[in-house]
Motif scaffolding. Structure first.
Motif, PDB file in Angstrom:
ATOM      1  N   LEU A 320       0.820  -1.217   0.000  1.00 20.85           N
ATOM      2  CA  LEU A 320       0.000   0.000   0.000  1.00 20.85           C
ATOM      3  C   LEU A 320       0.854   1.266   0.000  1.00 20.85           C
ATOM      4  O   LEU A 320       0.480   2.284  -0.609  1.00 20.85           O
ATOM      5  N   HIS A 321       1.992   1.214   0.660  1.00 23.70           N
ATOM      6  CA  HIS A 321       2.868   2.393   0.736  1.00 23.70           C
ATOM      7  C   HIS A 321       3.389   2.812  -0.641  1.00 23.70           C
ATOM      8  O   HIS A 321       3.770   3.968  -0.832  1.00 23.70           O
ATOM      9  N   ALA A 322       3.402   1.869  -1.584  1.00 21.08           N
ATOM     10  CA  ALA A 322       3.939   2.161  -2.919  1.00 21.08           C
ATOM     11  C   ALA A 322       2.869   2.663  -3.880  1.00 21.08           C
ATOM     12  O   ALA A 322       3.182   3.001  -5.025  1.00 21.08           O
ATOM     13  N   VAL A 323       1.605   2.720  -3.450  1.00 22.32           N
ATOM     14  CA  VAL A 323       0.523   3.168  -4.332  1.00 22.32           C
ATOM     15  C   VAL A 323       0.510   4.694  -4.388  1.00 22.32           C
ATOM     16  O   VAL A 323       0.255   5.357  -3.384  1.00 22.32           O
ATOM     17  N   LYS A 324       0.799   5.247  -5.566  1.00 26.25           N
ATOM     18  CA  LYS A 324       0.812   6.698  -5.763  1.00 26.25           C
ATOM     19  C   LYS A 324      -0.367   7.174  -6.621  1.00 26.25           C
ATOM     20  O   LYS A 324      -0.544   8.371  -6.804  1.00 26.25           O
ATOM     21  N   ALA A 325      -1.148   6.252  -7.117  1.00 25.01           N
ATOM     22  CA  ALA A 325      -2.241   6.601  -8.023  1.00 25.01           C
ATOM     23  C   ALA A 325      -3.343   7.358  -7.286  1.00 25.01           C
ATOM     24  O   ALA A 325      -3.563   7.161  -6.083  1.00 25.01           O
ATOM     25  N   ARG A 345     -11.599   3.669   5.850  1.00 22.37           N
ATOM     26  CA  ARG A 345     -10.890   4.670   6.659  1.00 22.37           C
ATOM     27  C   ARG A 345      -9.419   4.310   6.811  1.00 22.37           C
ATOM     28  O   ARG A 345      -8.541   5.182   6.803  1.00 22.37           O
ATOM     29  N   ARG A 346      -9.140   3.016   6.940  1.00 22.27           N
ATOM     30  CA  ARG A 346      -7.735   2.592   7.056  1.00 22.27           C
ATOM     31  C   ARG A 346      -6.970   2.853   5.767  1.00 22.27           C
ATOM     32  O   ARG A 346      -5.846   3.377   5.780  1.00 22.27           O
ATOM     33  N   LEU A 347      -7.567   2.490   4.635  1.00 21.42           N
ATOM     34  CA  LEU A 347      -6.897   2.688   3.351  1.00 21.42           C
ATOM     35  C   LEU A 347      -6.692   4.177   3.059  1.00 21.42           C
ATOM     36  O   LEU A 347      -5.700   4.563   2.445  1.00 21.42           O
ATOM     37  N   ILE A 351      -2.943   5.234   1.977  1.00 18.83           N
ATOM     38  CA  ILE A 351      -2.625   5.608   0.593  1.00 18.83           C
ATOM     39  C   ILE A 351      -2.532   7.127   0.516  1.00 18.83           C
ATOM     40  O   ILE A 351      -3.440   7.841   0.964  1.00 18.83           O
ATOM     41  N   SER A 352      -1.474   7.619  -0.061  1.00 21.27           N
ATOM     42  CA  SER A 352      -1.185   9.059  -0.003  1.00 21.27           C
ATOM     43  C   SER A 352      -2.235   9.916  -0.703  1.00 21.27           C
ATOM     44  O   SER A 352      -2.638  10.962  -0.200  1.00 21.27           O
ATOM     45  N   ASN A 353      -2.694   9.496  -1.860  1.00 19.61           N
ATOM     46  CA  ASN A 353      -3.627  10.304  -2.649  1.00 19.61           C
ATOM     47  C   ASN A 353      -4.975   9.595  -2.720  1.00 19.61           C
ATOM     48  O   ASN A 353      -5.359   9.055  -3.750  1.00 19.61           O
ATOM     49  N   CYS A 354      -5.688   9.575  -1.591  1.00 21.10           N
ATOM     50  CA  CYS A 354      -6.882   8.742  -1.485  1.00 21.10           C
ATOM     51  C   CYS A 354      -8.037   9.497  -0.841  1.00 21.10           C
ATOM     52  O   CYS A 354      -7.841  10.268   0.110  1.00 21.10           O
TER      53      CYS A 354
END
Length: 710
Positions: A320-325, A345-347, A351-354
């Motif tokens: 999950l830390h690598a997801v930039k989309a 809420r956890r995700l 995820i940075s851009n979520c």
């Protein structure tokens, strides 16, 4: 960007007057799928034989048509068909298509297909949407959504055959291969990955492995929470159950409440037939599809899918830390398979851009529920774009008739209680009831005052659509377009859906250059979140902000005033109170104050965004008065002079103050202002809707009473 909605003859409930309603349009061919025959890859995997980038050119009559106009035209055609007797596909269609797919051999390898109704209607520069199915694997999960999605996306769905046993990493490679085969032909357009359940895990894995790709993820009830789900603890029990019992159990888990989708699909019909009869017929129809479920998920396939879920969840969570989309998580409140809202809420934090959106009354198979419109969700969250970044003007798609109907349904009681009065000024200075003094052609710039929390926007937006067929494009506080603190996400979706843009010089320029009808509040958040005793007080910057830009495009400036919120809400804790008791809450995710006027001084610079605590008051009317238009045509060079433009700025401010004074005086003489009369008007509106209880002699008088004003 078009400034008016392409809808003709809008009635007070926004529906078209379809005179040809008795003539039913030709139904699209069935089945919905193109042939699944595809080329087979050496590694026992398959991809589509034709790249979207290699599709035939659009017909010559569409070449000169802008993307926005074409999308609007396609949506209008779709809605015309709907009102003429056509209908959105239903859960029944899902089972019927699944049944027909099961009858013929569906092979044993994953492959891509394009639904027939999504084959060639989208504009040439539309982004590509790849649908990744959930536990069923069919690729039919968007069957109720694809008619509208096909107007704005090129769509391709992944089909995973019942007998397929491709591993999770093998499926990830299938998707990656498809993306790479299409990417070169898409230019700067993004690729959308829409996934459900295990499909969401696949989309997250692909995004994590390819951070350099421009991907947009739309994920419904991700199975990343598999370790906390009821499925984890019921594998042994499932192994002992016969296939038919599994079908019944799985159908009951498909929704938040058992058979909710069945009820949704007949709710309109129940109004026209005995309730018990309609309900029983629908349940019998649903139960008849249990054998289809047994074909889709026989015991050995279901157990394989559960094992696949376990590995998918572990794989996706570890990356999950690598997801930039750019990611949008859709969470159901009554998902009996997964704890989706807690997981959302956890995700969102992981995820940075979520962003997340909640659907409290929905079950696991969100896209198969009536009332869930994926196009509206994407538009409202500003997740639809055709380039690297979202363009608030060129990527905006005007609200459709169905979306306007839903808007009206949500606000009709507010309109009924406040019974808004709108006045406008003709060119000769005459004040008239309604909006006949508003120019139909843009660019037009409306400049006025904010009431508490912007209550005046609710009747303004709807009345402009009903009476003038004009969509107001609001220039709003940038906070509305940033990632919000948990609990506030989605709070401003309606404003975004209706075309609001963040305050910036470039957005202002683009709106006026596209001849839009633009509404601006120089007082901004300071007026909308004013303190006690500051009702109708203007907090405008000292220097001119909008005059020279308006003159550049020859826009008409229309000053307006709005009063009435002192009858709607009572401030209990304002900004000053909350500061004293340290109760102040910011709305942004990280607590950062986004102030669009941080370079200014004085009261207008104090735009700390907070949540005022207020309680309803005895309802009263809202009054809005549009003054005489101020022409800027031919004054472009004159108003380049700062002093000259400042004079016009002060003139606009003065006229807004005069509009407020006029309304505050006139409403004192309005015999229909008080709550008792307002309540009678609500009853009268209900009576008018149920016109069968009114005689032809009484109806005109009831209508006149509803519309009565000072």
């Amino acid at each position: 960007m078009a400034t008016t909605i392409g809808v003709c003859n809008l009635s007070p409930v926004f529906r078209r007057d379809m005179k040809s309603a008795s003539v039913k349009p030709k139904r699209r061919p069935s089945p919905i799928l193109k042939s699944l025959a595809v080329s087979t890859e050496p590694a026992s995997l398959a991809t589509a034989t034709t790249s979207f980038a290699e599709k035939k050119k659009k017909s010559s009559d569409q070449e000169g048509e802008t993307t926005t106009k074409k999308i609007k035209r396609l949506l209008e055609v779709e809605e015309s068909e709907e009102y003429c007797g056509g209908k959105r596909k239903s859960l029944k269609d899902y089972f019927e298509e699944a049944k027909s797919m099961m009858i013929r051999s569906d092979g044993d390898q994953p492959r891509w297909f394009t639904p027939i109704e999504c084959g060639s209607e989208a504009p040439a520069d539309s982004p590509l949407l790849l649908y990744i199915p959930g536990i069923d694997g069919l690729g039919l999960g968007l069957i109720m959504q694809q008619q509208r999605l096909g107007k704005i996306f090129e769509i391709c769905c992944l089909h995973i055959p019942v007998k397929d046993r491709t591993s999770f990493t093998g499926l990830v490679k299938v998707i990656e291969r498809k993306i790479k085969s299409e990417k070169n032909g898409l230019g700067k357009r993004p690729i959308y990955l829409v996934g459900e359940s295990i499909g969401s895990c696949l989309a997250l894995a692909v995004a994590a492995r390819n951070p350099h790709l421009d991907l947009v993820l739309i994920l419904a009830n991700p199975a990343t929470s598999y370790s906390k789900s009821v499925l984890q603890s019921t594998i042994t029990l499932l192994q002992l159950m016969p296939d038919q019992t599994l079908g019944v159990s799985f159908m009951s888990l498909m929704t938040g409440d058992p058979f909710k989708m069945a009820l949704d699909n007949v709710v309109k019909g129940l109004l026209l037939q005995p309730t018990v009869e309609g309900l029983s017929q629908n349940l019998v129809a649903m139960l008849s599809y249990i054998p289809v479920l047994a074909d889709i998920l026989p015991k050995e396939t279901l157990l394989w899918k559960l094992e696949l879920l376990r590995s998918a969840s572990a794989y996706a969570n570890a990356r999950l830390h690598a997801v930039k989309a750019q990611t949008l998580i859709l969470c159901s409140g009554k998902d009996q398979l997964l704890p989706s809202q807690v997981e959302g809420r956890r995700l969102r934090r992981a995820i940075s851009n979520c962003q997340t959106r909640s659907f409290n009354d929905s079950g696991h198979f969100l896209f198969l529920e009536d009332g869930v419109d994926l196009v509206t969700i994407i538009k409202s969250a500003h997740f639809y774009r055709r380039g690297k970044i979202f363009d608030y003007i060129s990527d905006f798609i005007p609200p459709s008739t169905s979306e306007l109907n839903k808007l009206h349904e949500n606000i009709r009681w507010f309109i009924a209680v406040t019974s808004p009065v709108m006045l406008s000024t003709l060119e000769d200075g005459k004040i008239v009831r309604g909006l006949s003094g508003i120019p139909s052609e843009g660019p037009v710039l409306f400049v006025g005052n904010h009431m508490l929390l912007g209550f005046e926007l609710i009747p303004m937006i709807t009345q402009f659509i009903i009476e003038k067929n004009i969509l107001l494009r609001g220039i709003s506080h940038p906070l509305l377009f940033f990632k919000m603190r948990d609990g506030f996400e989605g709070a401003f979706d309606l404003l975004r859906l209706m075309g609001a843009v963040p305050l910036s010089a470039s957005n202002f320029y683009k709106l006026l250059s596209s001849k839009s009808h633009v509404i601006m509040y120089p007082g901004g958040g300071r007026e909308a979140l004013h303190r006690k005793g500051e009702e109708y007080k203007l907090f405008w910057p000292e220097q001119s902000e909008f005059v020279r830009m308006a003159a550049k495009f020859g826009a008409k400036i229309i000053p307006f005033g709005a009063v009435g919120e002192d009858d709607v809400a009572q401030l209990v804790l304002d900004y000053n109170d909350q500061i004293k008791i340290r109760f102040l809450e910011t709305l942004t995710d990280d607590g950062v104050n986004i102030n669009p006027r941080s370079g200014l001084s004085g009261e207008v610079a104090n735009q700390d965004v907070h949540t005022p605590i207020c309680v309803p008051k005895v309802p009263g009317r809202i009054y809005i008065y549009f003054g005489k238009p101020i022409e800027t045509t031919g004054r472009k060079h004159e108003l380049r002079d700062r002093n000259k433009s400042h004079e016009v700025y002060l003139q606009v401010k003065s006229e807004v103050e005069q509009c407020l004074a006029f309304l505050k005086d006139k409403r004192e003489h309005d015999p229909y202002r008080n709550f008792a009369v307002g309540s009678l008007k609500i009853i009268a509106q209900v009576m008018l809707v149920r016109h069968s209880i009114l005689s032809p002699i009484i109806k005109p008088h009831v209508s006149a009473f509803i519309c009565a004003s000072f």
